[in-house]
Each structure stands twice: as C-alpha cells, then as structure tokens.
Design an enzyme around this catalytic site. Structure first.
Site, PDB file in Angstrom:
ATOM      1  N   CYS A  45       0.818  -1.209   0.000  1.00  0.00           N
ATOM      2  CA  CYS A  45       0.000   0.000   0.000  1.00  0.00           C
ATOM      3  C   CYS A  45       0.854   1.263   0.000  1.00  0.00           C
ATOM      4  O   CYS A  45       1.707   1.431   0.877  1.00  0.00           O
ATOM      5  CB  CYS A  45      -0.913  -0.015   1.227  1.00  0.00           C
ATOM      6  SG  CYS A  45      -1.795   1.528   1.518  1.00  0.00           S
ATOM      7  N   TRP A  78      -7.449  -6.419   5.338  1.00  0.00           N
ATOM      8  CA  TRP A  78      -6.084  -6.931   5.269  1.00  0.00           C
ATOM      9  C   TRP A  78      -5.861  -7.986   6.347  1.00  0.00           C
ATOM     10  O   TRP A  78      -6.331  -7.850   7.469  1.00  0.00           O
ATOM     11  CB  TRP A  78      -5.091  -5.798   5.493  1.00  0.00           C
ATOM     12  CG  TRP A  78      -5.181  -4.685   4.501  1.00  0.00           C
ATOM     13  CD1 TRP A  78      -6.016  -3.603   4.555  1.00  0.00           C
ATOM     14  CD2 TRP A  78      -4.394  -4.533   3.306  1.00  0.00           C
ATOM     15  NE1 TRP A  78      -5.803  -2.779   3.473  1.00  0.00           N
ATOM     16  CE2 TRP A  78      -4.811  -3.315   2.702  1.00  0.00           C
ATOM     17  CE3 TRP A  78      -3.383  -5.278   2.720  1.00  0.00           C
ATOM     18  CZ2 TRP A  78      -4.240  -2.848   1.512  1.00  0.00           C
ATOM     19  CZ3 TRP A  78      -2.812  -4.806   1.543  1.00  0.00           C
ATOM     20  CH2 TRP A  78      -3.243  -3.619   0.954  1.00  0.00           C
ATOM     21  N   THR A 112      -8.707   0.296   6.592  1.00  0.00           N
ATOM     22  CA  THR A 112      -7.529   0.699   5.835  1.00  0.00           C
ATOM     23  C   THR A 112      -6.243   0.560   6.632  1.00  0.00           C
ATOM     24  O   THR A 112      -6.245   0.480   7.852  1.00  0.00           O
ATOM     25  CB  THR A 112      -7.668   2.168   5.386  1.00  0.00           C
ATOM     26  OG1 THR A 112      -7.734   3.018   6.553  1.00  0.00           O
ATOM     27  CG2 THR A 112      -8.922   2.379   4.543  1.00  0.00           C
ATOM     28  N   VAL A 113      -5.136   0.533   5.892  1.00  0.00           N
ATOM     29  CA  VAL A 113      -3.796   0.677   6.454  1.00  0.00           C
ATOM     30  C   VAL A 113      -3.181   1.901   5.791  1.00  0.00           C
ATOM     31  O   VAL A 113      -3.539   2.239   4.654  1.00  0.00           O
ATOM     32  CB  VAL A 113      -2.928  -0.574   6.207  1.00  0.00           C
ATOM     33  CG1 VAL A 113      -3.442  -1.747   7.006  1.00  0.00           C
ATOM     34  CG2 VAL A 113      -2.852  -0.941   4.719  1.00  0.00           C
ATOM     35  N   GLU A 128      -5.746   7.911   9.980  1.00  0.00           N
ATOM     36  CA  GLU A 128      -5.615   9.141   9.198  1.00  0.00           C
ATOM     37  C   GLU A 128      -4.180   9.240   8.673  1.00  0.00           C
ATOM     38  O   GLU A 128      -3.300   9.817   9.304  1.00  0.00           O
ATOM     39  CB  GLU A 128      -5.945  10.337  10.077  1.00  0.00           C
ATOM     40  CG  GLU A 128      -6.728  11.464   9.443  1.00  0.00           C
ATOM     41  CD  GLU A 128      -6.218  11.976   8.112  1.00  0.00           C
ATOM     42  OE1 GLU A 128      -5.141  11.589   7.626  1.00  0.00           O
ATOM     43  OE2 GLU A 128      -6.930  12.777   7.525  1.00  0.00           O
ATOM     44  N   TYR A 176      -5.258   6.748  -9.054  1.00  0.00           N
ATOM     45  CA  TYR A 176      -6.481   6.000  -8.751  1.00  0.00           C
ATOM     46  C   TYR A 176      -7.670   6.584  -9.515  1.00  0.00           C
ATOM     47  O   TYR A 176      -8.553   5.846  -9.959  1.00  0.00           O
ATOM     48  CB  TYR A 176      -6.760   6.035  -7.245  1.00  0.00           C
ATOM     49  CG  TYR A 176      -5.858   5.144  -6.444  1.00  0.00           C
ATOM     50  CD1 TYR A 176      -6.242   3.848  -6.099  1.00  0.00           C
ATOM     51  CD2 TYR A 176      -4.600   5.583  -6.033  1.00  0.00           C
ATOM     52  CE1 TYR A 176      -5.409   3.019  -5.363  1.00  0.00           C
ATOM     53  CE2 TYR A 176      -3.757   4.759  -5.303  1.00  0.00           C
ATOM     54  CZ  TYR A 176      -4.163   3.480  -4.968  1.00  0.00           C
ATOM     55  OH  TYR A 176      -3.328   2.661  -4.250  1.00  0.00           O
TER      56      TYR A 176
END
Length: 335
Positions: A45, A78, A112-113, A128, A176
């Site tokens: 990521c 994940w 998320t990571v 964040e 993206y």
C-alpha cells in the site's frame, strides 16, 4: 464512484478517517508512550509505505512496533497471513478489521492501512494516514534517533503543505482517479490532470534535488511512494500510459536518487505491490494474472542528482541498517 458536474463517473476517495491523534500532550486521550502502540501496514500500500519510510528515517523502530499484513485482502480487510499461524504476534488477531471492531463494534467505513493500534486495549487509534506521518515527526521527537532528519521543517510548512496537497490530489490520488474511472470522459480528465502534475513536478525538480530544496522532507516521501509504483502498476494496470517513469528523465533520476537513499528503497516490496494491485482489483484485472515485468534492475543505476548538491538528511545522518525482522524478503526488492 461519484458523478462529476458533467455527468462523468469519477472516482472519489472516502476520506472520512478516524481523526484521533497520538500527541505529546495526549489531548485526544492518546499520549505518546514508547511500546504502547503498534503501526499496522502493508508493504503493498502506498499510503502505508509512507509510514514505514518515516518511521525508519526517524528511528522510531524501538518505540513503535510494526505489524505487516500480506499483499492481498478480501472484503473483510487486510490479513496477517505473513505471520506464523496467520496471527499478528503482538495483537494476536488474524486481520486488522478486528482492531477496528474492538474499538468501534459497528464501524461502518473502509478498513484501511496504515493504522495505529493501542496494544493494551487492542483497539485502533487512528487511520488518518496524512496526519500519522506528520505526528511521527512533530509529536514523537523525544524518541527520534540521534541524527534524525527534520522531515517537516517549520520554516517550510506553509509552502510544503501546498506542495503536498497538489501531490496528493493530482498524483497520489490521481493515478487511482484514472484507474477507477467509470467512463471515458472521467478517465480522459484524470489522465490529463495526472500528467499535467507530473510535468509540473519535472519542472520543479529540474534544478533542485528535492521538492523543498536541498534536503529530504515529508513531501518527497509522499511523492516517492507513487513514483516507485508507477511502472510496475500504474502505467499499465491504471492506464497511466502517456509515459513510463523511465521515460520522464527528471522524475526517473529523482526517484532513483531517493530509492538509493537508506530508508526508501529498502522498504519497497515490488512483489507485494504487484500482487496486491493485480490480484485484488478484479474489476480492473478480471483474470488476476500478475505480470512478470518490468525489469527493475535499473533502479540501482547512476542517477547524477548529486550534481545538484544538497544534503539528503540536512544536518542529520542516514538511518542504520534495517532490522533483521523487518527486511523486505529476498527476491521482493532490487538486488
């Protein structure tokens, strides 16, 4: 996906993150404490790669442990499939989603990571990513290694924030926007915005070694993690194909300069990067086939950027060798 003003199906990132901060004064209830928190990342990521680099440059390994997820994930988030038994050895959970649900049982947003987890409670503190790295610089200073660089110099912050905002909107997120565009109009607009920004960056870096001048800052970290993924992923997978990075002379030399700087290239796992994008994004790559290329050996060739002068770490020094248990696996980097 959101509709633009012209009706185009434009990719819009969900930016509603957990905004709690870990600070020196503990104003949000999370004071800086060595050993209390665990940074959870995935080397695949780009947002997490930022945190890995900053943590290493500042020498925070001994006070902020790091858990590494595998390169792929499913709808449940994940997973720690790289660890024995598929469990993070500190948090003792199989997936980062468990830490989110530990704190917010009905957490409604994306998992998320990078994320920082409070080890005693097992709950996530923040994801964040923009603020995490800045706080590592500004709030964890007491625990920085001797010779750690100043990645967010106070005298440069106003200009830096403007540069980093443009890098984020047009480049980090721009790839993206192109890759996940829902129609031709949205893609064309995203493509044009991305390469306009890359041209601007080429001009800015033509006569200065780093984005803010003579030394590496957070701005360089943020740009690097997109550039290092450009040819292996974004050029083909996301259709960002006006030029390869290797065909943009200034940016290619700049990226190699950073890659060969301790703390940058030694955090990059090309195998994980390609595995993640090509295997997970089945809407873009339905077969899940991971390409064998490109040839990555050129990352170690001479770049010539030292002719511009400057001191990579300012008045500081390079970080030491990567800890044995945090090395990128053999064959996953460039040798």
């Amino acid at each position: 996906m959101a509709l633009g003003t012209d009706g185009a199906k434009t990719f819009t990132r969900d930016t509603n993150y957990i905004s709690d901060r870990i600070t020196t004064d503990g104003a949000d209830g999370w004071p800086v404490e060595p050993g209390r928190y665990r940074l959870v990342v995935a080397r695949a990521c780009p947002w997490a790669n930022r945190a890995i680099i900053v943590r290493r440059l500042l020498g925070l390994e001994r006070v902020l442990s790091m858990g590494v997820c595998g390169p792929t994930h499913d709808v449940n988030s994940w997973t720690f499939d790289l660890d024995p038994g598929g469990l993070d050895p500190v948090l003792q959970i199989p997936r980062i989603k468990d830490a989110y649900l530990k704190r917010f049982p009905d957490y409604p947003r994306g998992i998320t990571v990078p994320a920082i987890v409070d080890v005693p409670s097992g709950g996530v503190v923040t994801n964040e990513f923009n603020q995490i790295t800045l706080d590592l610089s500004t709030q964890w200073g007491e625990h920085h290694r001797e010779g750690a660089p100043d990645l967010y110099p106070e005298a440069l912050r106003e200009e830096m924030d403007e540069v980093m905002h443009r890098v984020y909107t047009e480049v980090n997120n721009g790839v993206y926007r192109a890759g996940f565009a829902g129609d031709q109009t949205a893609y064309d607009a995203a493509y044009d915005r991305l390469f306009a920004a890359l041209d601007w960056l080429s001009e800015r870096l033509a006569d200065r070694r780093y984005l803010m001048g003579e030394s590496i800052t957070e701005a360089d970290v943020r740009l690097f993690t997109t550039l290092v993924r450009f040819d292996p992923v974004y050029h083909g997978h996301f259709k960002c194909n006006r030029s390869k990075l290797t065909e943009m002379p200034v940016l290619w030399a700049y990226a190699r300069d950073l890659f060969q700087t301790p703390g940058f290239g030694d955090t990059v796992d090309f195998a994980d990067i390609k595995s993640h994008y090509y295997e997970v994004h089945r809407d873009v790559n339905p077969t899940g086939i991971v390409p064998k290329g490109p040839d990555l050996s050129d990352w170690l060739t001479m770049h010539g950027r030292e002719a511009l002068g400057g001191k990579p770490f300012g008045d500081g020094t390079p970080p030491g060798p990567v800890a044995q248990d945090e090395l990128v696996p053999p064959g996953h980097g460039v040798s």
